[in-house]
Write a protein that holds these residues in place. Structure first.
Motif, short mmCIF file in Angstrom:
data_model
loop_
_atom_site.label_atom_id
_atom_site.label_comp_id
_atom_site.label_asym_id
_atom_site.label_seq_id
_atom_site.Cartn_x
_atom_site.Cartn_y
_atom_site.Cartn_z
N GLU A 1 0.83 -1.21 0.00
CA GLU A 1 0.00 0.00 0.00
C GLU A 1 0.87 1.26 0.00
O GLU A 1 0.58 2.23 -0.71
CB GLU A 1 -0.93 0.01 1.21
CG GLU A 1 -2.03 -1.03 1.12
CD GLU A 1 -2.77 -1.22 2.42
OE1 GLU A 1 -3.98 -1.51 2.35
OE2 GLU A 1 -2.16 -1.08 3.51
N ALA A 2 1.92 1.25 0.79
CA ALA A 2 2.83 2.40 0.83
C ALA A 2 3.50 2.61 -0.53
O ALA A 2 3.66 3.75 -0.98
CB ALA A 2 3.88 2.21 1.92
N GLN A 3 3.88 1.54 -1.18
CA GLN A 3 4.51 1.65 -2.50
C GLN A 3 3.51 2.14 -3.54
O GLN A 3 3.86 2.93 -4.42
CB GLN A 3 5.11 0.30 -2.91
CG GLN A 3 6.33 -0.06 -2.10
CD GLN A 3 6.80 -1.48 -2.34
OE1 GLN A 3 6.07 -2.33 -2.83
NE2 GLN A 3 8.05 -1.76 -1.97
N GLN A 4 2.26 1.70 -3.45
CA GLN A 4 1.23 2.16 -4.37
C GLN A 4 0.97 3.66 -4.19
O GLN A 4 0.82 4.40 -5.17
CB GLN A 4 -0.07 1.37 -4.18
CG GLN A 4 0.04 -0.06 -4.65
CD GLN A 4 -1.17 -0.89 -4.27
OE1 GLN A 4 -1.92 -0.57 -3.33
NE2 GLN A 4 -1.38 -1.97 -5.01
N PHE A 5 0.90 4.10 -2.94
CA PHE A 5 0.72 5.52 -2.66
C PHE A 5 1.90 6.31 -3.23
O PHE A 5 1.71 7.32 -3.91
CB PHE A 5 0.61 5.75 -1.15
CG PHE A 5 0.56 7.21 -0.77
CD1 PHE A 5 -0.61 7.93 -0.90
CD2 PHE A 5 1.68 7.85 -0.26
CE1 PHE A 5 -0.66 9.27 -0.56
CE2 PHE A 5 1.65 9.19 0.09
CZ PHE A 5 0.47 9.90 -0.06
N ALA B 1 -6.36 1.64 -3.58
CA ALA B 1 -7.68 1.03 -3.50
C ALA B 1 -7.75 0.02 -2.36
O ALA B 1 -6.86 -0.83 -2.22
CB ALA B 1 -8.03 0.35 -4.81
N GLY B 2 -8.75 0.15 -1.52
CA GLY B 2 -8.95 -0.80 -0.43
C GLY B 2 -8.00 -0.65 0.74
O GLY B 2 -7.95 -1.49 1.61
N SER B 3 -7.23 0.43 0.77
CA SER B 3 -6.25 0.57 1.86
C SER B 3 -6.88 1.17 3.09
O SER B 3 -7.90 1.85 3.03
CB SER B 3 -5.09 1.46 1.41
OG SER B 3 -5.51 2.79 1.27
N ALA B 4 -6.24 0.92 4.20
CA ALA B 4 -6.62 1.57 5.45
C ALA B 4 -6.11 2.99 5.42
O ALA B 4 -5.13 3.29 4.78
CB ALA B 4 -6.00 0.81 6.63
N THR B 5 -6.79 3.87 6.11
CA THR B 5 -6.35 5.26 6.19
C THR B 5 -5.10 5.33 7.04
O THR B 5 -5.03 4.71 8.10
CB THR B 5 -7.47 6.12 6.84
OG1 THR B 5 -8.66 5.94 6.09
CG2 THR B 5 -7.09 7.59 6.82
N PRO B 6 -4.07 6.10 6.59
CA PRO B 6 -2.86 6.22 7.40
C PRO B 6 -3.14 6.91 8.73
O PRO B 6 -4.16 7.55 8.89
CB PRO B 6 -1.92 7.04 6.53
CG PRO B 6 -2.75 7.67 5.51
CD PRO B 6 -4.03 6.87 5.38
#
Length: 87
Positions: free
Chosen positions: A6-10, A80-85
């Motif tokens: 998720e971090a890499q996608q962001f 998509a589908g990630s938790a909010t940081p």
């Protein structure tokens, strides 16, 4: 907290928007009140300079500032589908 993926996608999304806007990491950093190093780490999806370091987990204020710099909503930046940081 975000997973490494998720971090890499962001980070990839931020990099894509930055390059499409013809901004350097330094210019984006100045726009959003970060250091160039912080932008570099966010784009890499890391929280430290170590290649195997923890995944980045930006504050919501950082996500909002980056989104605002590109005229987007924070949701547009999140994987998509990630938790909010963390706030």
């Amino acid at each position: 907290m975000w997973s490494r993926l998720e971090a890499q996608q962001f980070g990839a999304r931020v990099r894509q928007l930055r390059t499409q806007s013809d901004l350097t990491q330094e210019q984006l950093a100045q726009l959003v009140g970060l250091t160039q190093n912080h932008v570099q780490l966010l784009e890499a999806g890391r929280n430290s300079s170590k290649a195997d370091g923890p995944a980045s987990n930006p504050r919501m204020t950082t996500v909002y500032r980056i989104a605002d710099a590109f005229g987007l909503t924070p949701h547009d930046l999140l994987p998509a589908g990630s938790a909010t940081p963390e706030e």
